[in-house]
Design a protein around this motif. Structure first.
Motif, PDB file in Angstrom:
ATOM      1  N   PRO A   8       1.833  15.001  -3.185  1.00  0.00           N
ATOM      2  CA  PRO A   8       1.232  13.664  -3.206  1.00  0.00           C
ATOM      3  C   PRO A   8       0.958  13.216  -4.641  1.00  0.00           C
ATOM      4  CG  PRO A   8       0.210  15.006  -1.519  1.00  0.00           C
ATOM      5  CD  PRO A   8       1.102  15.918  -2.315  1.00  0.00           C
ATOM      6  N   ASN A   9       1.401  11.999  -4.972  1.00  0.00           N
ATOM      7  CA  ASN A   9       1.313  11.556  -6.356  1.00  0.00           C
ATOM      8  C   ASN A   9       0.998  10.067  -6.480  1.00  0.00           C
ATOM      9  OD1 ASN A   9       1.523  12.140  -9.148  1.00  0.00           O
ATOM     10  ND2 ASN A   9       3.589  11.319  -9.201  1.00  0.00           N
ATOM     11  N   LEU A  10       0.705   9.404  -5.361  1.00  0.00           N
ATOM     12  CA  LEU A  10       0.396   7.981  -5.399  1.00  0.00           C
ATOM     13  C   LEU A  10      -1.095   7.782  -5.597  1.00  0.00           C
ATOM     14  CD1 LEU A  10       2.544   6.637  -2.436  1.00  0.00           C
ATOM     15  CD2 LEU A  10       2.965   6.297  -4.856  1.00  0.00           C
ATOM     16  N   GLU A  11      -1.454   6.811  -6.422  1.00  0.00           N
ATOM     17  CA  GLU A  11      -2.871   6.507  -6.639  1.00  0.00           C
ATOM     18  C   GLU A  11      -3.506   5.944  -5.375  1.00  0.00           C
ATOM     19  OE1 GLU A  11      -3.333   3.936  -9.997  1.00  0.00           O
ATOM     20  OE2 GLU A  11      -2.236   5.285 -11.317  1.00  0.00           O
ATOM     21  N   ASP A  12      -2.765   5.115  -4.641  1.00  0.00           N
ATOM     22  CA  ASP A  12      -3.288   4.458  -3.448  1.00  0.00           C
ATOM     23  C   ASP A  12      -2.214   4.495  -2.365  1.00  0.00           C
ATOM     24  OD1 ASP A  12      -4.529   2.891  -1.548  1.00  0.00           O
ATOM     25  OD2 ASP A  12      -4.478   1.047  -2.727  1.00  0.00           O
ATOM     26  N   THR A  13      -2.108   5.624  -1.693  1.00  0.00           N
ATOM     27  CA  THR A  13      -1.076   5.812  -0.673  1.00  0.00           C
ATOM     28  C   THR A  13      -1.154   4.737   0.407  1.00  0.00           C
ATOM     29  OG1 THR A  13      -1.183   8.183  -1.064  1.00  0.00           O
ATOM     30  CG2 THR A  13      -0.093   7.484   0.937  1.00  0.00           C
ATOM     31  N   ASP A  14      -2.350   4.519   0.936  1.00  0.00           N
ATOM     32  CA  ASP A  14      -2.516   3.542   2.008  1.00  0.00           C
ATOM     33  C   ASP A  14      -2.194   2.129   1.526  1.00  0.00           C
ATOM     34  OD1 ASP A  14      -3.261   5.509   3.809  1.00  0.00           O
ATOM     35  OD2 ASP A  14      -5.406   5.236   3.433  1.00  0.00           O
ATOM     36  N   PHE A  16      -0.130   1.282  -0.915  1.00  0.00           N
ATOM     37  CA  PHE A  16       1.317   1.140  -1.079  1.00  0.00           C
ATOM     38  C   PHE A  16       1.993   0.971   0.269  1.00  0.00           C
ATOM     39  CE2 PHE A  16       5.602   2.880  -1.054  1.00  0.00           C
ATOM     40  CZ  PHE A  16       6.205   2.014  -1.945  1.00  0.00           C
ATOM     41  N   TYR A  17       1.588   1.779   1.249  1.00  0.00           N
ATOM     42  CA  TYR A  17       2.189   1.695   2.581  1.00  0.00           C
ATOM     43  C   TYR A  17       1.953   0.316   3.199  1.00  0.00           C
ATOM     44  CZ  TYR A  17       3.621   3.034   7.272  1.00  0.00           C
ATOM     45  OH  TYR A  17       4.252   3.090   8.490  1.00  0.00           O
TER      46      TYR A  17
END
Length: 67
Positions: A8-14, A16-17
């Motif tokens: 996992p490497n996204l600052e804001d996974t939700d 971005f989705y």
């Protein structure tokens, strides 16, 4: 040695989705495919390293074969 980061490497996974889903809202199937292709090419250009891109293609293909 793998250079592809699958952790996992996204600052804001939700976030971005949600943005990804919103970008597809109201599009016809052909436009969804075109959007996805453009996004892939933009991100591939950003990465810019052939070996990492080949690892990503292999990882994505392997995931489909497991499903």
């Amino acid at each position: 040695m793998s250079k592809l980061n699958l952790s996992p490497n996204l600052e804001d996974t939700d976030g971005f989705y949600e943005g990804l889903l919103n970008a597809h809202n109201g599009l016809k199937d052909a436009d969804i495919h075109a959007l996805n292709a453009r996004l892939i090419l933009i991100l591939a250009n950003h990465i810019g390293e052939q070996d990492i891109l080949e690892e990503a293609l292999s990882a994505a293909s392997a995931a489909l074969k497991r499903d």
